[in-house]
Enzyme design. Structure first.
Site, mmCIF file in Angstrom:
data_model
loop_
_atom_site.group_PDB
_atom_site.id
_atom_site.type_symbol
_atom_site.label_atom_id
_atom_site.label_comp_id
_atom_site.label_asym_id
_atom_site.label_seq_id
_atom_site.Cartn_x
_atom_site.Cartn_y
_atom_site.Cartn_z
ATOM 1 C CG HIS A 96 -1.919 -1.067 1.277
ATOM 2 N ND1 HIS A 96 -2.948 -1.171 0.358
ATOM 3 C CD2 HIS A 96 -2.086 -2.109 2.129
ATOM 4 C CE1 HIS A 96 -3.699 -2.219 0.645
ATOM 5 N NE2 HIS A 96 -3.184 -2.811 1.706
ATOM 6 C CG ASN A 144 -1.885 -16.185 -2.207
ATOM 7 O OD1 ASN A 144 -2.126 -17.237 -2.780
ATOM 8 N ND2 ASN A 144 -1.802 -16.089 -0.892
ATOM 9 C CG HIS A 147 -4.153 -6.527 -17.365
ATOM 10 N ND1 HIS A 147 -4.813 -7.687 -17.048
ATOM 11 C CD2 HIS A 147 -4.619 -5.577 -16.519
ATOM 12 C CE1 HIS A 147 -5.668 -7.455 -16.065
ATOM 13 N NE2 HIS A 147 -5.567 -6.183 -15.730
ATOM 14 C CG HIS A 177 -3.088 -9.471 -3.228
ATOM 15 N ND1 HIS A 177 -3.770 -10.349 -4.058
ATOM 16 C CD2 HIS A 177 -2.829 -10.146 -2.082
ATOM 17 C CE1 HIS A 177 -3.925 -11.506 -3.435
ATOM 18 N NE2 HIS A 177 -3.363 -11.406 -2.241
ATOM 19 C CG HIS A 220 -21.309 -5.083 -0.697
ATOM 20 N ND1 HIS A 220 -20.364 -6.036 -0.355
ATOM 21 C CD2 HIS A 220 -20.772 -3.881 -0.339
ATOM 22 C CE1 HIS A 220 -19.325 -5.434 0.195
ATOM 23 N NE2 HIS A 220 -19.537 -4.134 0.213
ATOM 24 N NE ARG A 241 -4.596 -20.298 -3.278
ATOM 25 C CZ ARG A 241 -4.744 -19.365 -4.195
ATOM 26 N NH1 ARG A 241 -3.865 -18.370 -4.275
ATOM 27 N NH2 ARG A 241 -5.750 -19.396 -5.046
#
Length: 303
Positions: A96, A108, A144, A106, A174, A110
């Site tokens: 950030h 990740n 991208h 971000h 939402h 795994r």
């Protein structure tokens, strides 16, 4: 040595490399390091930088955990794994920046292995995504195109599929908008053919090597742009949306909480400051209002 243990060692090496590069880039900030362990769970290493010159918060975490039965987040998405023992290792990072014009980042990667009650199942998952407060087409195109070059280097080349998965996953239902401009996201990547594990691992290793080329050129363009209170207030509002997604929808956050991992490492992904103003909207035709066009699916590689 098990697959998970070997991968965890590789991820710790990558963690050290990324920490060193982010410190070099920030110049002032230094990462604090926490080694953590939980009985009957495993452990990890959390590295967090706060209040740096460039990064208001940056974190790079690695963990290696195991359990007698897979958490609900896995059982819900991978049929046949409920009630079976598991081992999981991964690296997760979030950045950030302080400057509102510089986007949050971000990534990740795994690895999961499920045993007992049937043949071993293993798979990789991961991806990278970008979350700007202000939209810049040049940044989206660079990000991208860099990710596409990585994905297409590994046949059959699944950039379009993984980009669509990222757009779908990093959506705030939402709010009716994406968290940012997306990136790529894949889950349950496995290959049972000859040398299949090595092919999957090579893709992940290349993904880790793509992080800095995808992100740092964008920081170079944005992190020293002048800004004022208006831009800072808008950044904090957009960070509120980031926090909403991570706390309500993110499967990685839920997995960390369900396995009772290190709570500080789990919530490290949240921005250090955010705000929620009641029923606020950007002024029409303002730079802030232009962000809305970036928060819907779009093929940035053809711009």
């Amino acid at each position: 040595m098990s697959h998970a243990t070997g991968i965890a060692e590789m991820l710790r090496t990558e963690q050290s490399r990324l920490v060193a590069e982010f410190e070099r880039y920030d110049q002032d900030g230094r990462f604090r390091v926490w080694e953590w362990n939980r009985s009957r769970l495993g452990g990890g290493r959390a590295c967090v930088l706060e209040q740096g010159r460039i990064f208001e918060r940056a974190g790079v975490n690695v963990s290696l955990v195991h359990g007698d039965r897979v958490p609900p987040t896995i059982a819900e998405t991978v049929p046949g794994t409920d009630g079976r023992p598991f081992t999981a290792t991964g690296i997760s990072m979030v950045v950030h920046p302080l400057n509102p014009y510089a986007p949050s980042f971000h990534a990740n990667f795994r690895f999961f292995s499920v045993t007992g009650g049937g043949p071993e199942e293993w798979w990789f998952g991961g991806g990278c995504d970008l979350t700007p407060a202000y939209g810049f087409e040049a940044d989206a195109v660079h990000f991208h195109r860099t990710l596409k070059a990585w994905c297409e280097h590994h046949p059959p080349g699944r950039y379009a599929e993984w980009k669509a998965a990222c757009d779908d996953y990093f959506t705030i239902p939402h709010r009716g908008e994406m968290r940012g401009i997306g990136g790529v996201f894949f889950d349950h990547l496995t290959d049972q053919g000859p040398a299949g594990f090595d092919r999957c691992l090579a893709l992940v290793e290349d993904g880790l090597a793509t992080i800095l080329p995808a992100y740092l050129p964008i920081l170079d363009r944005r992190c020293r742009m002048p800004y004022g209170e208006r831009q800072r207030a808008w950044q904090l509002q957009r960070r509120g949306r980031y926090a909403e997604f991570n706390l309500v929808y993110d499967r990685g956050t839920r997995f960390g909480l369900q396995t009772r991992g290190n709570i500080e490492a789990v919530l490290m992904s949240l921005p250090p400051l955010a705000r929620w103003d009641f029923d606020t909207h950007p002024e029409p035709d303002s730079p802030e209002s232009e962000l809305a066009a970036f928060l819907q699916p779009r093929d940035w590689t053809r711009q």
